[in-house]
Design a protein around this motif. Structure first.
Motif, PDB file in Angstrom:
ATOM      1  N   GLN A 157      -0.129  -2.322  -9.847  1.00 38.88           N
ATOM      2  CA  GLN A 157      -0.096  -0.801  -9.757  1.00 38.88           C
ATOM      3  C   GLN A 157      -1.510  -0.403  -9.684  1.00 38.88           C
ATOM      4  N   VAL A 158      -1.774   0.896  -9.388  1.00 39.68           N
ATOM      5  CA  VAL A 158      -3.250   1.379  -9.200  1.00 39.68           C
ATOM      6  C   VAL A 158      -3.221   2.809  -9.928  1.00 39.68           C
ATOM      7  N   ALA A 176     -11.983   7.931 -10.236  1.00 41.61           N
ATOM      8  CA  ALA A 176     -12.120   6.480 -10.284  1.00 41.61           C
ATOM      9  C   ALA A 176     -10.721   5.608 -10.147  1.00 41.61           C
ATOM     10  N   ALA A 177     -10.717   4.731  -9.291  1.00 41.92           N
ATOM     11  CA  ALA A 177      -9.333   3.999  -9.063  1.00 41.92           C
ATOM     12  C   ALA A 177      -9.518   2.613  -9.945  1.00 41.92           C
ATOM     13  N   SER A 178      -8.569   2.211 -10.453  1.00 40.13           N
ATOM     14  CA  SER A 178      -8.429   1.041 -10.935  1.00 40.13           C
ATOM     15  C   SER A 178      -7.228   0.242 -10.821  1.00 40.13           C
ATOM     16  N   GLY A 179      -7.015  -1.046 -11.062  1.00 36.59           N
ATOM     17  CA  GLY A 179      -5.964  -1.880 -10.749  1.00 36.59           C
ATOM     18  C   GLY A 179      -5.811  -3.064  -9.617  1.00 36.59           C
ATOM     19  N   ASN A 180      -4.722  -2.938  -9.020  1.00 36.82           N
ATOM     20  CA  ASN A 180      -4.606  -4.055  -7.890  1.00 36.82           C
ATOM     21  C   ASN A 180      -5.043  -3.567  -6.706  1.00 36.82           C
ATOM     22  N   ILE A 181      -6.416  -3.597  -6.324  1.00 37.83           N
ATOM     23  CA  ILE A 181      -7.023  -2.876  -5.085  1.00 37.83           C
ATOM     24  C   ILE A 181      -7.803  -4.090  -4.330  1.00 37.83           C
ATOM     25  N   TRP A 182      -7.253  -3.971  -3.001  1.00 36.87           N
ATOM     26  CA  TRP A 182      -8.029  -4.852  -1.997  1.00 36.87           C
ATOM     27  C   TRP A 182      -9.128  -4.070  -1.241  1.00 36.87           C
ATOM     28  N   VAL A 215      -4.598   3.181  -0.797  1.00 38.17           N
ATOM     29  CA  VAL A 215      -5.146   1.764  -1.327  1.00 38.17           C
ATOM     30  C   VAL A 215      -4.202   0.819  -0.766  1.00 38.17           C
ATOM     31  N   TYR A 216      -5.171  -0.135  -0.153  1.00 40.23           N
ATOM     32  CA  TYR A 216      -4.324  -1.382   0.348  1.00 40.23           C
ATOM     33  C   TYR A 216      -4.506  -2.505  -0.609  1.00 40.23           C
ATOM     34  N   ASN A 217      -3.331  -3.229  -0.751  1.00 44.03           N
ATOM     35  CA  ASN A 217      -3.075  -4.459  -1.314  1.00 44.03           C
ATOM     36  C   ASN A 217      -2.559  -5.619  -0.599  1.00 44.03           C
TER      37      ASN A 217
END
Length: 120
Positions: free
Chosen positions: A1-2, A23-29, A99-101
């Motif tokens: 999650q982001v 600001a973004a946080s979490g599962n971010i590639w 966002v890509y993961n």
């Protein structure tokens, strides 16, 4: 999650300046496009500015020359410097990121919104 967390909104007199951050946080590639949108009362949400990972920018005609978008890729953060603010800039401002993961591919995420009020 982001998660996207915005800050920097507030009340300012016409002609003044504000700087928004998101600001973004979490599962971010990686994050491709970062952008800012706004929605005024009774109006549809509209794009204000966007910036690609390589730094290419795009602005709505109504803010060209007054607003500047920038990003910090190391911090997964996008900024919007707003100068020469006008009454008609009053709106809730939302950040948006593509966002890509590897698990979920590319998805768009929105911030919670921050109120910008410009007094005439």
């Amino acid at each position: 999650q982001v998660q996207l967390v915005e800050s920097g909104g507030g009340l300012v007199q016409a002609g003044g300046s504000l700087r928004l951050s998101c600001a973004a946080s979490g599962n971010i590639w990686s994050i491709n496009v970062m952008g800012w949108y706004r929605q005024a009362p009774g109006k549809e949400r509209e794009s204000v500015a966007s910036i690609t990972k390589s730094g290419s920018t795009n602005y709505a005609d109504s803010v060209k020359g007054r607003f500047t978008i920038a990003r910090d890729n190391a911090r997964n953060t996008v900024y919007l410097q707003m100068n020469s603010l006008k009454f008609e800039d009053t709106a809730v401002y939302y950040c948006n990121m593509e966002v890509y993961n590897i698990l979920s591919g590319s998805r768009n995420y929105w911030g919670q919104g921050t109120q910008v009020t410009v007094s005439a």
